[in-house]
Write a protein that holds these residues in place. Structure first.
Motif, PDB file in Angstrom:
ATOM      1  N   PRO A 104      42.729  24.849  23.952  1.00  0.00           N
ATOM      2  CA  PRO A 104      43.849  25.588  24.534  1.00  0.00           C
ATOM      3  C   PRO A 104      43.422  27.019  24.852  1.00  0.00           C
ATOM      4  CG  PRO A 104      44.514  24.439  22.538  1.00  0.00           C
ATOM      5  CD  PRO A 104      43.024  24.349  22.599  1.00  0.00           C
ATOM      6  N   ALA A 105      44.115  27.644  25.792  1.00  0.00           N
ATOM      7  CA  ALA A 105      43.718  28.990  26.219  1.00  0.00           C
ATOM      8  C   ALA A 105      44.933  29.879  26.411  1.00  0.00           C
ATOM      9  CB  ALA A 105      42.915  28.919  27.512  1.00  0.00           C
ATOM     10  N   GLY A 161      37.093  44.967  32.243  1.00  0.00           N
ATOM     11  CA  GLY A 161      37.604  45.514  30.994  1.00  0.00           C
ATOM     12  C   GLY A 161      38.380  44.544  30.142  1.00  0.00           C
ATOM     13  N   SER A 162      37.855  43.333  29.978  1.00  0.00           N
ATOM     14  CA  SER A 162      38.458  42.353  29.085  1.00  0.00           C
ATOM     15  C   SER A 162      37.367  41.775  28.198  1.00  0.00           C
ATOM     16  CB  SER A 162      39.150  41.228  29.868  1.00  0.00           C
ATOM     17  OG  SER A 162      40.293  41.707  30.552  1.00  0.00           O
ATOM     18  N   VAL A 163      37.760  40.976  27.217  1.00  0.00           N
ATOM     19  CA  VAL A 163      36.788  40.321  26.344  1.00  0.00           C
ATOM     20  C   VAL A 163      37.281  38.907  26.064  1.00  0.00           C
ATOM     21  CG1 VAL A 163      37.910  41.216  24.255  1.00  0.00           C
ATOM     22  CG2 VAL A 163      35.524  40.501  24.158  1.00  0.00           C
ATOM     23  N   LEU A 164      36.343  37.948  26.017  1.00  0.00           N
ATOM     24  CA  LEU A 164      36.675  36.549  25.737  1.00  0.00           C
ATOM     25  C   LEU A 164      36.321  36.244  24.290  1.00  0.00           C
ATOM     26  CD1 LEU A 164      37.535  33.697  26.630  1.00  0.00           C
ATOM     27  CD2 LEU A 164      35.141  33.285  27.288  1.00  0.00           C
ATOM     28  N   MET A 165      37.287  35.692  23.562  1.00  0.00           N
ATOM     29  CA  MET A 165      37.078  35.290  22.175  1.00  0.00           C
ATOM     30  C   MET A 165      37.439  33.816  22.055  1.00  0.00           C
ATOM     31  SD  MET A 165      38.736  38.661  20.355  1.00  0.00           S
ATOM     32  CE  MET A 165      37.957  38.343  18.770  1.00  0.00           C
ATOM     33  N   GLN A 166      36.549  33.044  21.432  1.00  0.00           N
ATOM     34  CA  GLN A 166      36.783  31.605  21.339  1.00  0.00           C
ATOM     35  C   GLN A 166      36.757  31.144  19.890  1.00  0.00           C
ATOM     36  OE1 GLN A 166      35.337  28.978  24.502  1.00  0.00           O
ATOM     37  NE2 GLN A 166      33.978  30.630  25.142  1.00  0.00           N
ATOM     38  N   ASP A 191      39.759  28.398  17.635  1.00  0.00           N
ATOM     39  CA  ASP A 191      40.546  27.189  17.895  1.00  0.00           C
ATOM     40  C   ASP A 191      41.258  27.272  19.241  1.00  0.00           C
ATOM     41  OD1 ASP A 191      39.858  26.031  15.463  1.00  0.00           O
ATOM     42  OD2 ASP A 191      41.483  27.048  14.415  1.00  0.00           O
ATOM     43  N   MET A 192      41.356  28.491  19.759  1.00  0.00           N
ATOM     44  CA  MET A 192      41.979  28.720  21.063  1.00  0.00           C
ATOM     45  C   MET A 192      41.149  29.769  21.798  1.00  0.00           C
ATOM     46  SD  MET A 192      46.046  29.519  21.670  1.00  0.00           S
ATOM     47  CE  MET A 192      46.816  29.097  23.256  1.00  0.00           C
ATOM     48  N   SER A 193      40.931  29.578  23.085  1.00  0.00           N
ATOM     49  CA  SER A 193      40.235  30.585  23.883  1.00  0.00           C
ATOM     50  C   SER A 193      41.203  31.716  24.210  1.00  0.00           C
ATOM     51  CB  SER A 193      39.696  29.969  25.182  1.00  0.00           C
ATOM     52  OG  SER A 193      38.684  29.021  24.903  1.00  0.00           O
ATOM     53  N   VAL A 194      40.785  32.941  23.923  1.00  0.00           N
ATOM     54  CA  VAL A 194      41.641  34.109  24.139  1.00  0.00           C
ATOM     55  C   VAL A 194      40.900  35.110  25.028  1.00  0.00           C
ATOM     56  CG1 VAL A 194      42.927  35.992  23.069  1.00  0.00           C
ATOM     57  CG2 VAL A 194      42.693  33.799  21.869  1.00  0.00           C
ATOM     58  N   LEU A 195      41.457  35.392  26.180  1.00  0.00           N
ATOM     59  CA  LEU A 195      40.934  36.432  27.070  1.00  0.00           C
ATOM     60  C   LEU A 195      41.904  37.597  27.018  1.00  0.00           C
ATOM     61  CD1 LEU A 195      38.765  37.201  29.193  1.00  0.00           C
ATOM     62  CD2 LEU A 195      40.309  36.295  30.937  1.00  0.00           C
ATOM     63  N   ARG A 196      41.443  38.740  26.510  1.00  0.00           N
ATOM     64  CA  ARG A 196      42.356  39.864  26.282  1.00  0.00           C
ATOM     65  C   ARG A 196      41.797  41.154  26.869  1.00  0.00           C
ATOM     66  NH1 ARG A 196      40.720  43.356  22.441  1.00  0.00           N
ATOM     67  NH2 ARG A 196      39.106  42.719  20.947  1.00  0.00           N
ATOM     68  N   PRO A 197      42.665  42.115  27.192  1.00  0.00           N
ATOM     69  CA  PRO A 197      42.220  43.390  27.751  1.00  0.00           C
ATOM     70  C   PRO A 197      41.690  44.313  26.659  1.00  0.00           C
ATOM     71  CG  PRO A 197      44.596  43.397  27.540  1.00  0.00           C
ATOM     72  CD  PRO A 197      44.140  42.020  27.144  1.00  0.00           C
ATOM     73  N   THR A 198      40.857  45.267  27.063  1.00  0.00           N
ATOM     74  CA  THR A 198      40.333  46.262  26.122  1.00  0.00           C
ATOM     75  C   THR A 198      40.912  47.647  26.408  1.00  0.00           C
ATOM     76  OG1 THR A 198      38.415  46.670  27.563  1.00  0.00           O
ATOM     77  CG2 THR A 198      38.171  44.999  25.834  1.00  0.00           C
ATOM     78  N   ILE A 199      41.970  47.709  27.181  1.00  0.00           N
ATOM     79  CA  ILE A 199      42.597  48.975  27.543  1.00  0.00           C
ATOM     80  C   ILE A 199      44.100  48.851  27.299  1.00  0.00           C
ATOM     81  CG2 ILE A 199      43.037  48.367  29.974  1.00  0.00           C
ATOM     82  CD1 ILE A 199      42.211  51.225  30.727  1.00  0.00           C
ATOM     83  N   LEU A 200      44.770  49.966  27.132  1.00  0.00           N
ATOM     84  CA  LEU A 200      46.222  49.938  26.989  1.00  0.00           C
ATOM     85  C   LEU A 200      46.853  49.413  28.271  1.00  0.00           C
ATOM     86  CD1 LEU A 200      46.938  53.394  25.263  1.00  0.00           C
ATOM     87  CD2 LEU A 200      46.591  51.163  24.187  1.00  0.00           C
ATOM     88  N   PRO A 201      48.020  48.780  28.176  1.00  0.00           N
ATOM     89  CA  PRO A 201      48.671  48.258  29.392  1.00  0.00           C
ATOM     90  C   PRO A 201      49.023  49.378  30.363  1.00  0.00           C
ATOM     91  CG  PRO A 201      50.144  48.115  27.497  1.00  0.00           C
ATOM     92  CD  PRO A 201      48.798  48.473  26.953  1.00  0.00           C
ATOM     93  N   GLN A 257      48.421  33.361  15.846  1.00  0.00           N
ATOM     94  CA  GLN A 257      47.242  34.187  15.600  1.00  0.00           C
ATOM     95  C   GLN A 257      46.557  34.568  16.912  1.00  0.00           C
ATOM     96  OE1 GLN A 257      45.253  31.425  12.935  1.00  0.00           O
ATOM     97  NE2 GLN A 257      45.597  32.786  11.177  1.00  0.00           N
ATOM     98  N   SER A 258      46.460  33.624  17.825  1.00  0.00           N
ATOM     99  CA  SER A 258      45.810  33.880  19.114  1.00  0.00           C
ATOM    100  C   SER A 258      46.621  34.862  19.945  1.00  0.00           C
ATOM    101  CB  SER A 258      45.618  32.570  19.875  1.00  0.00           C
ATOM    102  OG  SER A 258      44.814  31.665  19.145  1.00  0.00           O
TER     103      SER A 258
END
Length: 361
Positions: free
Chosen positions: A33-34, A64-69, A71-81, A170-171
């Motif tokens: 899941p992602a 400016g994002s990072v991928l973390m894998q 149990d679930m793939s998480v692509l998240r930003p590294t900057i404030l919205p 958690q994701s």
């Protein structure tokens, strides 16, 4: 020629794709899941034909994002919205946000403790609807992430084969940059001051690069107001030099705040935090540097100022007139507006004091 042809094919395969489709493709490529979280943009240019999940999201990571894998793939930003950039927005090249629909996650998407859901095309999920889902525990998201009207983050999920409620919670916390906390009945996603600081650091670096431009942060041709309709005071940081000094002071100010003050100041809208300069002596140098940069220069009884440096110049003896025992306060607001309210010795001397406000950002 073969290499050039391959480059052209690769380039042609990259096209603008919405978050919901990106989450679906990431789920297929990572075989799990992602969840995709954006700081504002609703679409990115990716190569949908790329099979490797890391290479697939690489164009987004470079922005400016990072991928973390896990149990679930998480692509998240590294900057404030982007919605929380405040007065720094004028110094940073913001991405094209685009328009996306916001959809609720329906209650029937939860079955046997799992979430079976995929975001609709060109849609992102409503965080407020997450709290209504009936997992083993309730998911409760801090107001900072939900926003006043809608979340400042854009979120898409692809979990067609199902994902356990706790894994999803958690994701989601990881994607938002929140702190995951568990009680008997609730999975909390709390504001995380340390994660916020990292996002601020990225934003500040971009603002510092943008401050070297001579463009002003606000349009002097119209009266600007805050969220309550009150007129905004005009910033004195109008040149690349003064903007740089103002941002250095902002950085030092945020660094001086405890994690508790960071949360109290930036996790809630329209907040004003006042710092007694006697309790924050490290700020005095940065304030002095800024004041000297915008003060009029006096030479042999003549005062010299240059157009374009600042539309307002400060008295040449301003620093000497500050009361050393009660210098005043530095004021920082949720939108990064920064000002200092000084106590100056009166012109007649003695115990008389005059308040003097300087709008820095």
């Amino acid at each position: 020629m073969v290499s050039l042809a391959l480059m052209l094919v690769s380039f042609s395969d990259s096209k603008t794709t919405g978050l919901s489709q990106i989450s679906e493709l990431l789920s297929l490529k990572s075989k799990r899941p992602a969840i995709v979280v954006s700081a504002g943009a609703g679409e990115f240019a990716v190569d949908s034909g790329e099979a490797n999940p890391d290479l697939f999201v690489d164009p987004i990571v470079k922005l400016g994002s990072v991928l973390m894998q896990s149990d679930m793939s998480v692509l998240r930003p590294t900057i404030l919205p982007v919605a929380n950039w405040g007065v720094l927005k004028g110094m940073v090249d913001a991405p094209a946000l685009g328009r996306v629909l916001v959809e609720d996650v329906p209650g029937e998407a939860v079955k046997t403790g799992k979430l079976f859901f995929a975001s609709k095309p060109y849609s992102t999920i409503s965080l407020k609807s997450i709290s209504l889902l009936k997992f083993e525990k309730k998911i409760q998201v801090a107001g900072y992430f939900e926003g006043a009207q809608e979340s400042p983050f854009k979120i898409a999920v692809s979990a067609k084969e199902g994902v356990d409620g706790v894994v999803f919670a958690q994701s989601l916390a990881t994607g938002l940059g929140g702190k995951f906390r568990v009680t008997d009945k609730v999975w909390f996603i709390d504001f995380d001051a340390q994660a916020w600081r990292r996002g601020f650091s990225t934003l500040l670096s971009k603002a510092q690069a943008g401050s070297k431009s001579e463009s002003v942060t606000r349009n002097p041709g119209r009266l600007e107001t805050d969220d309550t309709g009150e007129p905004l005071a005009q910033s004195l940081a109008q040149t690349s030099e003064t903007k740089g000094l103002a941002l250095s002071l902002l950085n030092q100010t945020v660094s001086s705040l405890s994690d508790q003050l960071v949360e109290q100041t930036f996790a809630f809208p329209n907040t004003v935090t006042r710092l007694n300069l006697n309790n924050y002596p490290s700020l005095k140098k940065y304030i002095g540097d800024f004041i000297r940069s915008v003060s009029a220069k006096a030479t042999a009884g003549a005062t010299v100022s240059r157009p374009g440096q600042s539309r307002v110049t400060l008295p040449t003896n301003l620093l000497q007139r500050i009361d050393p025992n009660r210098p005043g306060e530095l004021v920082i607001q949720t939108d990064f507006r920064l000002s200092v309210e000084l106590n100056l010795a009166g012109p007649s001397g003695g115990d008389s004091r005059e308040p003097f406000k300087i709008q820095i950002l």
